[in-house]
Design an enzyme around this catalytic site. Structure first.
Site, PDB file in Angstrom:
ATOM      1  N   SER A 243       0.840  -1.195   0.000  1.00 12.91           N
ATOM      2  CA  SER A 243       0.000   0.000   0.000  1.00 12.91           C
ATOM      3  C   SER A 243       0.877   1.246   0.000  1.00 12.91           C
ATOM      4  O   SER A 243       1.673   1.454   0.920  1.00 12.91           O
ATOM      5  CB  SER A 243      -0.894   0.011   1.234  1.00 12.91           C
ATOM      6  OG  SER A 243      -1.447   1.310   1.387  1.00 12.91           O
TER       7      SER A 243
ATOM      8  N   HIS B 142      -1.119  -1.208  -4.347  1.00 16.09           N
ATOM      9  CA  HIS B 142      -2.402  -0.961  -3.674  1.00 16.09           C
ATOM     10  C   HIS B 142      -2.533   0.534  -3.389  1.00 16.09           C
ATOM     11  O   HIS B 142      -1.676   1.132  -2.730  1.00 16.09           O
ATOM     12  CB  HIS B 142      -2.449  -1.774  -2.374  1.00 16.09           C
ATOM     13  CG  HIS B 142      -3.754  -1.710  -1.644  1.00 16.09           C
ATOM     14  ND1 HIS B 142      -4.831  -2.518  -1.963  1.00 16.09           N
ATOM     15  CD2 HIS B 142      -4.167  -0.940  -0.611  1.00 16.09           C
ATOM     16  CE1 HIS B 142      -5.839  -2.259  -1.147  1.00 16.09           C
ATOM     17  NE2 HIS B 142      -5.470  -1.289  -0.318  1.00 16.09           N
TER      18      HIS B 142
ATOM     19  N   ASP C 242      -4.858   3.442  -1.788  1.00 19.61           N
ATOM     20  CA  ASP C 242      -5.943   3.693  -0.841  1.00 19.61           C
ATOM     21  C   ASP C 242      -6.534   5.076  -1.066  1.00 19.61           C
ATOM     22  O   ASP C 242      -5.868   6.086  -0.832  1.00 19.61           O
ATOM     23  CB  ASP C 242      -5.419   3.583   0.598  1.00 19.61           C
ATOM     24  CG  ASP C 242      -5.155   2.145   0.988  1.00 19.61           C
ATOM     25  OD1 ASP C 242      -6.076   1.326   0.859  1.00 19.61           O
ATOM     26  OD2 ASP C 242      -4.025   1.835   1.419  1.00 19.61           O
TER      27      ASP C 242
ATOM     28  N   MET D 271      -9.378   7.732   0.023  1.00 20.37           N
ATOM     29  CA  MET D 271     -10.246   8.042   1.175  1.00 20.37           C
ATOM     30  C   MET D 271     -10.850   9.429   1.007  1.00 20.37           C
ATOM     31  O   MET D 271     -10.160  10.364   0.590  1.00 20.37           O
ATOM     32  CB  MET D 271      -9.423   8.025   2.458  1.00 20.37           C
ATOM     33  CG  MET D 271      -8.663   6.732   2.686  1.00 20.37           C
ATOM     34  SD  MET D 271      -7.714   6.831   4.209  1.00 20.37           S
ATOM     35  CE  MET D 271      -6.842   5.266   4.136  1.00 20.37           C
TER      36      MET D 271
ATOM     37  N   HIS E  82      -8.351   0.810  -4.006  1.00 18.77           N
ATOM     38  CA  HIS E  82      -9.279   0.519  -2.905  1.00 18.77           C
ATOM     39  C   HIS E  82     -10.036   1.798  -2.571  1.00 18.77           C
ATOM     40  O   HIS E  82      -9.472   2.719  -1.977  1.00 18.77           O
ATOM     41  CB  HIS E  82      -8.440   0.009  -1.723  1.00 18.77           C
ATOM     42  CG  HIS E  82      -9.202  -0.229  -0.459  1.00 18.77           C
ATOM     43  ND1 HIS E  82      -8.567  -0.473   0.750  1.00 18.77           N
ATOM     44  CD2 HIS E  82     -10.538  -0.288  -0.191  1.00 18.77           C
ATOM     45  CE1 HIS E  82      -9.477  -0.662   1.682  1.00 18.77           C
ATOM     46  NE2 HIS E  82     -10.674  -0.540   1.154  1.00 18.77           N
TER      47      HIS E  82
ATOM     48  N   MET F  73     -12.354   3.920  -0.541  1.00 16.41           N
ATOM     49  CA  MET F  73     -13.020   4.111   0.756  1.00 16.41           C
ATOM     50  C   MET F  73     -13.764   5.438   0.677  1.00 16.41           C
ATOM     51  O   MET F  73     -13.388   6.435   1.298  1.00 16.41           O
ATOM     52  CB  MET F  73     -11.967   4.098   1.884  1.00 16.41           C
ATOM     53  CG  MET F  73     -11.407   2.712   2.125  1.00 16.41           C
ATOM     54  SD  MET F  73      -9.886   2.712   3.097  1.00 16.41           S
ATOM     55  CE  MET F  73      -8.699   2.928   1.769  1.00 16.41           C
TER      56      MET F  73
ATOM     57  N   MET G 242     -11.194  -6.597   5.267  1.00 18.08           N
ATOM     58  CA  MET G 242     -10.379  -5.691   6.070  1.00 18.08           C
ATOM     59  C   MET G 242      -9.993  -6.360   7.391  1.00 18.08           C
ATOM     60  O   MET G 242     -10.844  -6.916   8.091  1.00 18.08           O
ATOM     61  CB  MET G 242     -11.154  -4.394   6.376  1.00 18.08           C
ATOM     62  CG  MET G 242     -11.442  -3.508   5.179  1.00 18.08           C
ATOM     63  SD  MET G 242     -10.000  -3.040   4.199  1.00 18.08           S
ATOM     64  CE  MET G 242      -8.997  -2.171   5.415  1.00 18.08           C
TER      65      MET G 242
ATOM     66  N   GLY H  44      -3.088   3.625   8.006  1.00 18.74           N
ATOM     67  CA  GLY H  44      -2.071   2.584   7.999  1.00 18.74           C
ATOM     68  C   GLY H  44      -1.527   2.411   9.408  1.00 18.74           C
ATOM     69  O   GLY H  44      -1.806   3.218  10.300  1.00 18.74           O
ATOM     70  N   GLY H  45      -0.769   1.343   9.609  1.00 19.96           N
ATOM     71  CA  GLY H  45      -0.055   1.154  10.865  1.00 19.96           C
ATOM     72  C   GLY H  45      -0.873   0.681  12.051  1.00 19.96           C
ATOM     73  O   GLY H  45      -0.421   0.760  13.189  1.00 19.96           O
TER      74      GLY H  45
ATOM     75  N   ASP I  35      -6.332  -6.876   4.171  1.00 17.20           N
ATOM     76  CA  ASP I  35      -5.736  -5.538   4.203  1.00 17.20           C
ATOM     77  C   ASP I  35      -5.760  -4.991   5.624  1.00 17.20           C
ATOM     78  O   ASP I  35      -6.835  -4.810   6.196  1.00 17.20           O
ATOM     79  CB  ASP I  35      -6.547  -4.632   3.259  1.00 17.20           C
ATOM     80  CG  ASP I  35      -6.011  -3.217   3.163  1.00 17.20           C
ATOM     81  OD1 ASP I  35      -4.957  -2.918   3.752  1.00 17.20           O
ATOM     82  OD2 ASP I  35      -6.667  -2.408   2.469  1.00 17.20           O
ATOM     83  N   GLY I  36      -4.565  -4.749   6.150  1.00 23.20           N
ATOM     84  CA  GLY I  36      -4.453  -4.100   7.454  1.00 23.20           C
ATOM     85  C   GLY I  36      -3.639  -4.910   8.440  1.00 23.20           C
ATOM     86  O   GLY I  36      -3.996  -6.043   8.768  1.00 23.20           O
TER      87      GLY I  36
ATOM     88  N   GLY J  94       1.217  -2.183   4.052  1.00 24.88           N
ATOM     89  CA  GLY J  94       1.713  -0.815   3.916  1.00 24.88           C
ATOM     90  C   GLY J  94       2.943  -0.594   4.751  1.00 24.88           C
ATOM     91  O   GLY J  94       4.081  -0.625   4.265  1.00 24.88           O
ATOM     92  N   SER J  95       2.736  -0.397   6.052  1.00 24.05           N
ATOM     93  CA  SER J  95       3.872  -0.043   6.908  1.00 24.05           C
ATOM     94  C   SER J  95       4.913  -1.146   6.980  1.00 24.05           C
ATOM     95  O   SER J  95       6.108  -0.862   7.017  1.00 24.05           O
ATOM     96  CB  SER J  95       3.379   0.343   8.303  1.00 24.05           C
ATOM     97  OG  SER J  95       2.448  -0.581   8.787  1.00 24.05           O
TER      98      SER J  95
HETATM   99  C1  DX5 Z   1      -6.360   1.134   5.624  1.00 22.83           C
HETATM  100  C2  DX5 Z   1      -5.868   0.841   4.244  1.00 22.83           C
HETATM  101  C3  DX5 Z   1      -4.712  -0.067   4.169  1.00 22.83           C
HETATM  102  C4  DX5 Z   1      -3.480   0.418   4.872  1.00 22.83           C
HETATM  103  C5  DX5 Z   1      -2.714  -0.770   5.338  1.00 22.83           C
HETATM  104  O1  DX5 Z   1      -7.528   1.858   5.542  1.00 22.83           O
HETATM  105  O2  DX5 Z   1      -6.907   0.256   3.462  1.00 22.83           O
HETATM  106  O3  DX5 Z   1      -4.430  -0.443   2.840  1.00 22.83           O
HETATM  107  O4  DX5 Z   1      -2.663   1.216   4.069  1.00 22.83           O
HETATM  108  O5  DX5 Z   1      -1.637  -0.332   6.095  1.00 22.83           O
HETATM  109  P1  DX5 Z   1      -0.862  -1.286   7.089  1.00 22.83           P
HETATM  110  O6  DX5 Z   1      -0.338  -2.428   6.274  1.00 22.83           O
HETATM  111  O7  DX5 Z   1       0.194  -0.406   7.639  1.00 22.83           O
HETATM  112  O8  DX5 Z   1      -1.868  -1.766   8.118  1.00 22.83           O
HETATM  113 ZN    ZN Z   2      -6.403  -0.603   1.446  1.00 23.12          ZN
END
Ligand code: DX5
Ligand code: ZN
Length: 214
Positions: free
Chosen positions: A7, A30, A32, A34, A63, A65, A136, A143-144, A174-175, A196-197
């Site tokens: 991500s 990926h 994100d 929002m 993705h 959101m 999810m 993230g994180g 994801d997450g 992501g992180s």
């Molecule tokens: C959260 C996002 C994820 C996020 C994941 O709303 O949809 O894609 O970036 O980040 P990590 O892997 O750090 O949980």
């Molecule tokens: Zn995502």
């Protein structure tokens, strides 16, 4: 084989091209998106998808959101998304069907997403017409966050439905996916892991991507 979708929410937005090159051994990018309404955060949108499209040959997994995604799916497809996922909670069932149909009419892959509190059965109306289902493993928005292990029974339930009714459909999580949580996702039945992180904080990103494949 397990696929990895880093991500870019955890990338350096001032150096997106550089940070996308760093994940060239992954399977998807990926993205994100929002809107500050569906989730309590605002990230990136259509112009950014358009700008990153020429920087990679990897497919873009976008993705959404956002509320009422049917309003914007055409624009994300035109900007270069290869796969667009929409949350089942983001509109009426009828409009989610419309969003999926619009994505397919653009020749792109469509997916649906379920938030942690949404049960597995919520995917049933869409199961046979989508190319990917995303479960999810954190509340969407940031993230994180910590991985929600208690989502694993839902992943397994959806894997069973996919195997019965749409075996080519991918199952993504994801997450909070990291070296200590990736295996449980794979055992539960996921075949695409968003991270992501855990990818962007790694000292060796290529090695981390390989490690997450389980
Ligand atoms: C959260 C996002 C994820 C996020 C994941 O709303 O949809 O894609 O970036 O980040 P990590 O892997 O750090 O949980
Ligand atoms: Zn995502």
């Amino acid at each position: 084989m397990v696929k990895i979708a880093p991500s870019i929410l955890s990338a350096d937005f001032a150096n997106l091209e550089r940070d996308i090159q760093k994940i060239s051994t992954a399977d998807y990018v990926h993205v994100d998106v929002m809107d500050g309404v569906f989730v309590p955060n605002i990230s990136i949108g259509i112009p950014v998808v358009k700008c990153i499209r020429p920087t990679t040959t990897l497919p873009l997994d976008v993705h959404l959101m956002i509320v009422e995604p049917v309003r914007y799916v055409d624009q994300f497809c035109d900007a270069g998304a290869d796969l667009v996922t929409v949350h089942v909670e983001s509109d009426t069932e009828e409009n989610i069907h419309k969003a999926i149909d619009k994505i397919h009419a653009k020749g792109k892959k469509a997916g649906i997403v379920v938030k942690p509190k949404t049960p597995a059965e919520a995917v049933l109306p869409f199961l046979e017409k989508v190319e990917l289902i995303l479960v999810m493993t954190v509340e969407p928005g940031f993230g994180g966050q910590s991985f929600m292990e208690d989502m694993m029974p839902k992943v397994t339930a959806i894997r069973k439905l996919i195997d019965e009714k749409n075996p080519t459909c991918e199952l993504e999580v994801d997450g909070g996916v990291a070296p200590d949580t990736c295996k449980t996702c794979i055992v539960a039945g996921a075949n695409v892991l968003v991270a992501g992180s855990s990818v962007y904080k790694a000292a060796d990103i290529r090695a981390r991507i390989a490690e997450l494949r389980g």
